[in-house]
Design a protein around this motif. Sequence first.
Motif, mmCIF file in Angstrom:
data_model
loop_
_atom_site.group_PDB
_atom_site.id
_atom_site.type_symbol
_atom_site.label_atom_id
_atom_site.label_comp_id
_atom_site.label_asym_id
_atom_site.label_seq_id
_atom_site.Cartn_x
_atom_site.Cartn_y
_atom_site.Cartn_z
ATOM 1 N N GLN A 93 118.985 -99.295 11.425
ATOM 2 C CA GLN A 93 117.840 -99.492 12.315
ATOM 3 C C GLN A 93 117.817 -98.427 13.413
ATOM 4 O O GLN A 93 116.756 -97.858 13.712
ATOM 5 N N ASP A 94 118.993 -98.168 14.006
ATOM 6 C CA ASP A 94 119.066 -97.138 15.052
ATOM 7 C C ASP A 94 118.683 -95.769 14.491
ATOM 8 O O ASP A 94 117.966 -94.991 15.146
ATOM 9 N N GLN A 95 119.157 -95.476 13.289
ATOM 10 C CA GLN A 95 118.851 -94.185 12.679
ATOM 11 C C GLN A 95 117.359 -94.058 12.397
ATOM 12 O O GLN A 95 116.755 -93.004 12.638
ATOM 13 N N ASN A 96 116.757 -95.150 11.910
ATOM 14 C CA ASN A 96 115.315 -95.124 11.644
ATOM 15 C C ASN A 96 114.525 -94.908 12.926
ATOM 16 O O ASN A 96 113.543 -94.154 12.948
ATOM 17 N N GLU A 97 114.954 -95.556 14.006
ATOM 18 C CA GLU A 97 114.265 -95.391 15.282
ATOM 19 C C GLU A 97 114.399 -93.956 15.792
ATOM 20 O O GLU A 97 113.437 -93.379 16.324
ATOM 21 N N GLN A 98 115.583 -93.377 15.641
ATOM 22 C CA GLN A 98 115.784 -91.993 16.070
ATOM 23 C C GLN A 98 114.920 -91.039 15.250
ATOM 24 O O GLN A 98 114.329 -90.102 15.797
ATOM 25 N N GLU A 99 114.859 -91.285 13.942
ATOM 26 C CA GLU A 99 114.046 -90.425 13.083
ATOM 27 C C GLU A 99 112.573 -90.545 13.432
ATOM 28 O O GLU A 99 111.840 -89.542 13.445
ATOM 29 N N GLN A 100 112.118 -91.769 13.722
ATOM 30 C CA GLN A 100 110.719 -91.955 14.099
ATOM 31 C C GLN A 100 110.421 -91.268 15.430
ATOM 32 O O GLN A 100 109.372 -90.630 15.587
ATOM 33 N N GLU A 101 111.358 -91.402 16.381
ATOM 34 C CA GLU A 101 111.170 -90.750 17.681
ATOM 35 C C GLU A 101 111.127 -89.235 17.528
ATOM 36 O O GLU A 101 110.292 -88.558 18.137
ATOM 37 N N GLN A 102 112.026 -88.701 16.704
ATOM 38 C CA GLN A 102 112.048 -87.253 16.474
ATOM 39 C C GLN A 102 110.756 -86.798 15.799
ATOM 40 O O GLN A 102 110.206 -85.743 16.142
ATOM 41 N N GLN A 103 110.294 -87.601 14.848
ATOM 42 C CA GLN A 103 109.054 -87.256 14.164
ATOM 43 C C GLN A 103 107.872 -87.245 15.129
ATOM 44 O O GLN A 103 107.018 -86.357 15.076
ATOM 45 N N GLN A 104 107.840 -88.228 16.031
ATOM 46 C CA GLN A 104 106.771 -88.285 17.028
ATOM 47 C C GLN A 104 106.824 -87.076 17.954
ATOM 48 O O GLN A 104 105.783 -86.500 18.304
ATOM 49 N N GLN A 105 108.044 -86.686 18.350
ATOM 50 C CA GLN A 105 108.190 -85.520 19.213
ATOM 51 C C GLN A 105 107.712 -84.259 18.499
ATOM 52 O O GLN A 105 107.032 -83.416 19.102
ATOM 53 N N GLU A 106 108.084 -84.133 17.225
ATOM 54 C CA GLU A 106 107.654 -82.959 16.469
ATOM 55 C C GLU A 106 106.135 -82.929 16.312
ATOM 56 O O GLU A 106 105.508 -81.867 16.416
ATOM 57 N N GLU A 107 105.551 -84.105 16.066
ATOM 58 C CA GLU A 107 104.094 -84.166 15.938
ATOM 59 C C GLU A 107 103.418 -83.799 17.251
ATOM 60 O O GLU A 107 102.402 -83.092 17.265
ATOM 61 N N GLN A 108 104.000 -84.276 18.372
ATOM 62 C CA GLN A 108 103.442 -83.943 19.681
ATOM 63 C C GLN A 108 103.552 -82.447 19.953
ATOM 64 O O GLN A 108 102.608 -81.828 20.475
ATOM 65 N N GLN A 109 104.692 -81.870 19.614
ATOM 66 C CA GLN A 109 104.872 -80.433 19.795
ATOM 67 C C GLN A 109 103.878 -79.643 18.946
ATOM 68 O O GLN A 109 103.303 -78.651 19.411
ATOM 69 N N ASN A 110 103.677 -80.101 17.710
ATOM 70 C CA ASN A 110 102.713 -79.429 16.840
ATOM 71 C C ASN A 110 101.300 -79.525 17.407
ATOM 72 O O ASN A 110 100.533 -78.546 17.373
ATOM 73 N N ASN A 111 100.971 -80.717 17.920
ATOM 74 C CA ASN A 111 99.637 -80.895 18.518
ATOM 75 C C ASN A 111 99.459 -79.986 19.733
ATOM 76 O O ASN A 111 98.395 -79.364 19.914
ATOM 77 N N ASN A 112 100.504 -79.934 20.574
ATOM 78 C CA ASN A 112 100.431 -79.080 21.764
ATOM 79 C C ASN A 112 100.283 -77.610 21.368
ATOM 80 O O ASN A 112 99.505 -76.861 21.982
ATOM 81 N N GLN A 113 101.034 -77.215 20.336
ATOM 82 C CA GLN A 113 100.968 -75.827 19.893
ATOM 83 C C GLN A 113 99.591 -75.504 19.325
ATOM 84 O O GLN A 113 99.034 -74.421 19.580
ATOM 85 N N GLN A 114 99.035 -76.451 18.577
ATOM 86 C CA GLN A 114 97.696 -76.245 18.026
ATOM 87 C C GLN A 114 96.656 -76.122 19.138
ATOM 88 O O GLN A 114 95.751 -75.291 19.063
ATOM 89 N N GLN A 115 96.821 -76.966 20.165
ATOM 90 C CA GLN A 115 95.894 -76.893 21.291
ATOM 91 C C GLN A 115 96.016 -75.552 22.013
ATOM 92 O O GLN A 115 95.007 -74.948 22.413
ATOM 93 N N GLN A 116 97.262 -75.095 22.204
ATOM 94 C CA GLN A 116 97.473 -73.799 22.858
ATOM 95 C C GLN A 116 96.872 -72.665 22.030
ATOM 96 O O GLN A 116 96.227 -71.765 22.566
ATOM 97 N N ASP A 117 97.122 -72.725 20.710
ATOM 98 C CA ASP A 117 96.573 -71.679 19.838
ATOM 99 C C ASP A 117 95.049 -71.679 19.885
ATOM 100 O O ASP A 117 94.414 -70.608 19.947
#
Length: 243
Positions: A153-177
């Motif tokens: 469960q902890d690993q799944n939560e960490q993976e989901q959090e990391q995925q959300q962070q990566e998606e946010q970073q991608n969104n921010n990068q797309q907005q900057q571009d």
Amino acid sequence: MRLLIAFTLMFVTWSSFAQTAHKMRRQGDRNYESGEFQAAEEEYRKAQSQESSAAGAYNLGNAIYQQERFEEAIRQYQEAVDQASTDKVKSDAFHNLGNAYFGQQDFQKSVDAYKNALRLNPEDVETKRNLMLAQQRKIEQQQQQQQQQQQNQDQNEQEQEQQQQEEQQNNNQQQQDQQQQEESSEEEQKQEQQQKEREDLEQKDLSKEEAEKLLRIMDDEERKVQEKMRKGSAKKSKSAKDW
């Protein structure tokens, strides 16, 4: 420390009308006692095919158990339980059934089998000891399963959090571009407009105001060229190594 679980041996030879089956069982007993468990299994199987009995199933289960084929041993012990005509035979079969389930690490079924053996033979000390071992292992197994579930469960939560962070970073990068593209497009349009105005002014006689406008355009272009040169020089100096 490795915990060893003992098992009860029972060799029962019954008077039988099938003399051949009796001889096979006796030969199986001798093979078993000398540690030749595969040979004992073969003799017990042949005897069972001649004359099926609770004792034959029990002894066959023992020979198979010694070869650590617990699933097959369980079937033989269960057959011995079903065919047993006395509480002693049935209790011993339940005891070894508990041993086989223990070997499979199915500790809940092992506990149940030992309890059934004790109901038929409450004074069996060995079964009591094995029951305590099985209960202890069952608790340890449950604790390990709970820990593993929590880790998953902890690993799944960490993976989901990391995925959300990566998606946010991608969104921010797309907005900057996108913002940079829009700014670049606006700058290009502005430059094109200034170039057109300058060309228009150069192609005709200029008034004083138009001449001043042309000079401002040329000054603005010169200023932009100088800024680009300064930025390029600054990037080179940052990447240069110190010797």
